[in-house]
Design an enzyme around this catalytic site. Structure first.
Site, mmCIF file in Angstrom:
data_model
loop_
_atom_site.group_PDB
_atom_site.id
_atom_site.type_symbol
_atom_site.label_atom_id
_atom_site.label_comp_id
_atom_site.label_asym_id
_atom_site.label_seq_id
_atom_site.Cartn_x
_atom_site.Cartn_y
_atom_site.Cartn_z
ATOM 1 N N GLU A 295 0.816 -1.223 0.000
ATOM 2 C CA GLU A 295 0.000 0.000 0.000
ATOM 3 C C GLU A 295 0.849 1.273 0.000
ATOM 4 O O GLU A 295 0.642 2.173 0.823
ATOM 5 C CB GLU A 295 -0.952 -0.011 1.212
ATOM 6 C CG GLU A 295 -1.887 -1.200 1.177
ATOM 7 C CD GLU A 295 -2.843 -1.228 2.365
ATOM 8 O OE1 GLU A 295 -4.058 -1.166 2.114
ATOM 9 O OE2 GLU A 295 -2.396 -1.307 3.515
HETATM 10 C C1 ACM Z 1 -2.154 -5.495 4.044
HETATM 11 O O1 ACM Z 1 -3.251 -5.917 4.452
HETATM 12 N N1 ACM Z 1 -1.975 -4.226 3.747
HETATM 13 C C2 ACM Z 1 -1.030 -6.407 3.862
#
Ligand code: ACM
Length: 485
Positions: A295
């Site tokens: 992310e």
């Molecule tokens: C995640 O759930 N960002 C690995």
């Protein structure tokens, strides 16, 4: 014998051959088996009040013997357990195999102990399907004490899980002392989601946790999540920010992610990462450092690629291999030792298949199957539902060996259940989300697929309720299971 979880490769009950643990019972073990023998003896002492000494050398009748014999048990984590009315013999080729066998032996004892505690008679032969059988605990969003993490280690080890992935850093908290950058822990670890006091592990405490885990044959994998998920670090050191300005600590409730980034264009960032990884590697006997890399929405893609290119050689120089969430696969030129951890919800991902074709092995944590922070059902008071509700049958009913296109069983290093903690304000909440689902995950990772059977599993699981009651585990009484009383 008919309530074992995870299901063993084979079990032959012999009800006339139950073995009673009495005031005369001793555990016999040769050198390398002695620590596992001591672990078993402690369980039996605590249960019965008997002295249960650990003695060197071969066992006479009436004893429990732990035997190391690589010829008898070829798999390093396999074991053979033979219980007769006269003796108990547990054979493994390594202490890890004996430790797994001890967990089986514990489940052959009734849930509640007493002065005469009886081991169910019969024979068990067993070995694991996957090498990496893990749980992840997020100690960043909410902090859990050393004692709580030790309890978690004991709880997962009883189900033959052998990896604890600790998510040590995130926007909401930095939880490990880094001596060369002390404000990471003292400032970055000073709060948590909702604004509580947070906390961190000193290096001494962390070493103690790692050693405790090793005594339970659990390897700790530390995750330092970079370059995103870094507000706690950015708030502690302004120079790590692209604009040189430290943000406030982040304590908002909710599951906002992807809004922070280390300044990938600044040299100080790489000194920082190298210092942190050097200190963490020195605390890590295991092969892997987990770099997160998920992310990175706040990191320009070019910067992200440069960052990964520069950090991978640091990890290699430290003698470690990299695990990253599957976003890591966006970087070309990963070494074959790098392990992507898939947290998506698809059964097909071209980057995963391509990595496997190049020889990389993978971890599977598909969010809609194994994210332990998802609610069981809409009535679950904590947790999220962005990946769907996950009740016991959902976490049980998938085959990691055939789950993803282009990812055959041989490429699957293992499976991990991540427990993110934005909504888990106490360790009781951790237990509620982890159990019973981690028992189901344990069976998916340990047991041969030929034993896979939901009605059979559900019936066995019901018998674990009284065990958890005896251990005062705050488990969720999923309505899918007809819990025993
Ligand atoms: C995640 O759930 N960002 C690995």
């Amino acid at each position: 014998m008919d309530t074992l979880i995870p299901a063993p490769v084979s079990a032959s009950p012999a009800p006339a051959e139950d073995f009673a643990v009495t005031a005369a019972t001793a555990v016999h073990a040769t050198d390398d088996a002695a620590p596992v023998a001591e672990h078993l003896a402690e369980v039996l002492r605590a249960g019965t009040g008997h002295p249960v000494p650990v003695l060197a050398g071969p066992a006479p009748g009436g004893a429990i013997a732990l035997v190391l014999d690589a010829a008898a048990v070829p798999h390093p984590e396999g074991y053979r357990l033979s219980v007769t009315s006269r003796s108990v013999t547990l054979t493994g080729s390594t202490p890890a195999g004996l430790f797994a066998g001890v967990q089986t032996l514990r489940q052959l004892l009734p849930a509640r102990a007493g002065t005469e505690w009886v081991v169910a008679g019969g024979e068990v032969r067993d070995q694991p399907r996957f090498a990496h059988r893990g749980a992840m605990l997020d100690v960043s969003r909410h902090f859990y004490t050393v004692a709580e993490v030790k309890r978690f280690i004991d709880q997962i080890a009883q189900y033959k899980l052998n990896v604890l992935h600790l998510h040590l850093t995130d926007d909401q908290g930095w939880r490990i002392e880094i001596r060369s950058w002390p404000r990471l822990a003292t400032h970055g670890g000073s709060t948590q989601v909702g604004g509580g006091t947070g906390g961190h592990y000193t290096q001494e405490e962390y070493r103690d946790l790692v050693a405790y885990a090793a005594s339970r044959h659990v390897t700790v994998i530390p995750e330092i999540d970079v370059p995103g998920h870094t507000t706690a670090a950015l708030a502690s050191y302004p120079e790590l920010n692209a604009d040189g300005v430290a943000p406030e600590l982040f304590t908002a409730r909710g599951n906002a992610t992807g809004f922070s980034s280390l300044a990938t264009g600044k040299e100080v960032t790489y000194r920082f990462v190298e210092d942190v990884l050097r200190e963490v590697a020195a605390l890590t006997p295991g092969e892997y450092l987990h770099l997160g890399t998920d992310e990175t929405h706040a990191t320009p893609e070019e910067g992200r690629l440069e960052f990964i290119d520069r950090v991978l050689p640091i990890v290699a120089r430290l003698g470690k291999s990299v695990i990253g969430w599957h976003e890591l696969l966006r970087s070309p030129g990963l070494p074959v030792s790098a392990v992507p951890q898939y947290w998506g919800r698809e059964s097909s991902d071209p980057l995963m298949a391509a990595a496997v074709a190049r020889g990389n092995r993978v971890l599977l944590s598909p969010a809609h199957k194994v994210y332990l922070d998802m609610k069981y059902d809409l009535s679950t008071p904590i947790g999220y539902k962005w990946a769907g509700c996950i009740d016991v049958a959902d976490i049980y009913d998938w085959d990691p060996g055939t789950y993803m296109d282009g990812v055959p069983e041989t490429a699957v290093l293992g499976v991990e259940g991540p427990l993110w903690s934005e909504t888990l304000t106490s360790y009781a909440d951790v237990e509620y989300m982890a159990f019973p689902r981690l028992a189901a995950l344990a069976e998916v990772t340990w047991s041969p697929w030929s034993t896979h059977d939901w009605p059979g599993f559900a019936a066995r699981l019901a018998a674990h309720g009284p065990r958890w009651e005896a251990q005062e585990v705050n488990f969720c009484r999923s309505p899918q299971i007809a819990w025993s009383t």
